[in-house]
Design an enzyme around this catalytic site. Sequence first.
Site: not given
Ligand code: BGC
Length: 749
Positions: A263
């Site tokens: 993530d």
């Molecule tokens: C989120 C993810 C997301 C990623 C990219 C993170 O803060 O938890 O689910 O895909 O950001 O935007």
Amino acid sequence: MKKLTASALMLAIAAGAAAAELPAYLDKTKPIEERVEDALSRMTLDEKVKMCHAQSKFSSPGVPRLGIPEIWMSDGPHGVRAEINWNDWGYAKWTNDSITAFPALTALAATWNPEMSAIYGKNVGEEARYREKDILLGPGVNIYRTPLNGRNFEYMGEDPYLAGEMVVPYVKELQKNGVAASVKHFALNNQEKWRGNIDVTVSDRALYEIYLPAFKKAVIDGGAWTIMGAYNKYNGQHCCHNSRLLNDILRGEWGFDGCVVTDWGGAHDTREAALNGLDIEMGTFTNGLTSESANTYDEYYLGKPFQKLIESGEVPVEAVDNKVRNILRLIFRTAMNPDKPFGSIASPEHYAAAKTIGDESIVLLKNNGILPLQADKYKNILVVGENATRMLNQGGGSSELKVKDMVSPLDALKALYGDKVKFATGYVSGPAIYSFQMPIPKNVTDSLFNEATTMARDADLIIYIGGLNKNGFQDSEATDRKDYNLPFGQDSLINALIDINPNVVIANISGNAYAMPWLDRVPAVIQSWYLGTMGGASMADVLSGKVNPSGKLPFTFPKRLADNGAHYAGENSYPGIETDPQPVDPNNPFAGHMGVKPEQEYTDDILVGYRWHDTKKIPAMFPFGHGLSYTTFKYGKPTVSAKEFAGDGSITVTVPVTNTGSMEGKEVVQLYISDEKSSLPRPLKELKGFSKVSLAPGATANVEFTIKADDLKFFDDKAHAWVAEPGKFKALIGSSSTDIRATVPFSFR
Ligand code: BGC
């Protein structure tokens, strides 16, 4: 290392070289593993390490010298997010990235119809393909543990069987477009509060029975090409480089051959990232910078520090080679897949798909007969509530979407009923700002309240369209809700409207359960979701009866928050306890990552959602699986193929279901299994099958469920094995988890 210079490669391609002369990695007739090994053998260490981390906010580099392309990623999961700047989170302001917003995944789960998942995956995949994405960052299958989790709207409910059955077709159909799914967030990311550093303690039984099965199905049955790690910790180690989750379970037990992506900002340690199953590191804020610049990407944990460990021999070269193998395999499946289609965007077909899914997702919670609306009876219909007009694709965090078109509930109701529809906002919530709730001045709140209650005096029907929204501390990433009631003074507003005119139909939108202190005072309630582009049309069609509602709740609505299993045991269980009140990383500015070192124990264990309510005999306000229809269904006497089975055998239970009303409708017939006696404690019953049938008035369908040993198993944590114990069981067939219409006893030998 075999050398092939870029110019030699280009000359070869330009001259139309025969396939036989191409290097093996470019020859699509060769087996993928041979191509992977060939490409790997041509790469320098520097090139390999670069592939293991980002080069921009949403891309990682390929190997330009070898003509191996970059990987482009986008959120996900309800549509393809607008383009983001190269080095920061700002939107790039392109004019060609407006898309279809599909219903949020709670809505998809509420259809209880895997065909809807297939339609969803195909259509969102076509949009991702058109936008030239290689990975769509979704779907999410974290289990709904508490109604306060700000991100429940992105997930598929509280039951691992339902989430598992629904995620597989989405992944398969999406990937037919040459776009990888990134099933997220692996694992135990069941709340947003302290998501960056909370350390979750959970029993192996709950891990294997509740929190992992949907991921496992996405990997094994869906064939997901990527998995996104979670922000939180499990067993003291961050999930993005957690050796148990990634090495032992994902790769060891499930044989995953795809890529693990962090993530954004989820990596925290080079050695763990090197050795514990991670492949691509994204979004790290290096050196405390609030935004990236070209040179800081190489400072990522899987950048120069990783290279140093390999060069010094502290980490074997095999560690980077294994990551690059996974990344190359992904690139051959996506960016370098010569058979991928072209895709399309915001097309009438995609709008129709979004509408069909939305139609099947809306849940009729209560109805005294006022619905479907007999519009001729009313001269003055007052719509009250901000969600009648609000752009609910805005806010919520990374799933925010830039839509080309959006039909609001008010638009759609006006299209159906014309000028007799009037509107009063009633309350206001302010702009959808990440991790923040703007205070609303009292004079604004009062004047909107007064306007709505004054207009209510002239109305003969009120349709209230409120609920939650995508503001911070609502249904939104990085923060959890602060309490279980509806926000922005809505409970008082609803009660005031009912005092004036009891004909108030509630049509709320949310991705979470909430308290309904006014429930006994209203004639009907429908639960709608963030349905995207066509959401207003779906809601109006359900209210008017053009569509007969057929959604069922994918999670329980408890009467009070304290009735929910995660909250029952207090703070230790939710939200966790701060063990060290020092900021973990004062330089890390990413919302949600700041804070103390919290720890948490999932004391509800395997009793999540209805498993808790059933077993502890705590009645819900609306149980899991509940959903009414404008017609009625009668369940006949079930038949069973045998009274017992053993080993690999099975029995089939058949139940006739008849539409006894006067309107065509769909019913979700649900199968729960109850174990009469077991060596380890079990929930009273567990969902093990469901089937959605469409029936004309008077028609009957024979719904069949096959029960095998797998459906009887629990996870024995001491033996680390799934066990089906011989003994007596019951197959419970019902219209919800508490509305059981037939019981079939059987034995397993
Ligand atoms: C989120 C993810 C997301 C990623 C990219 C993170 O803060 O938890 O689910 O895909 O950001 O935007």
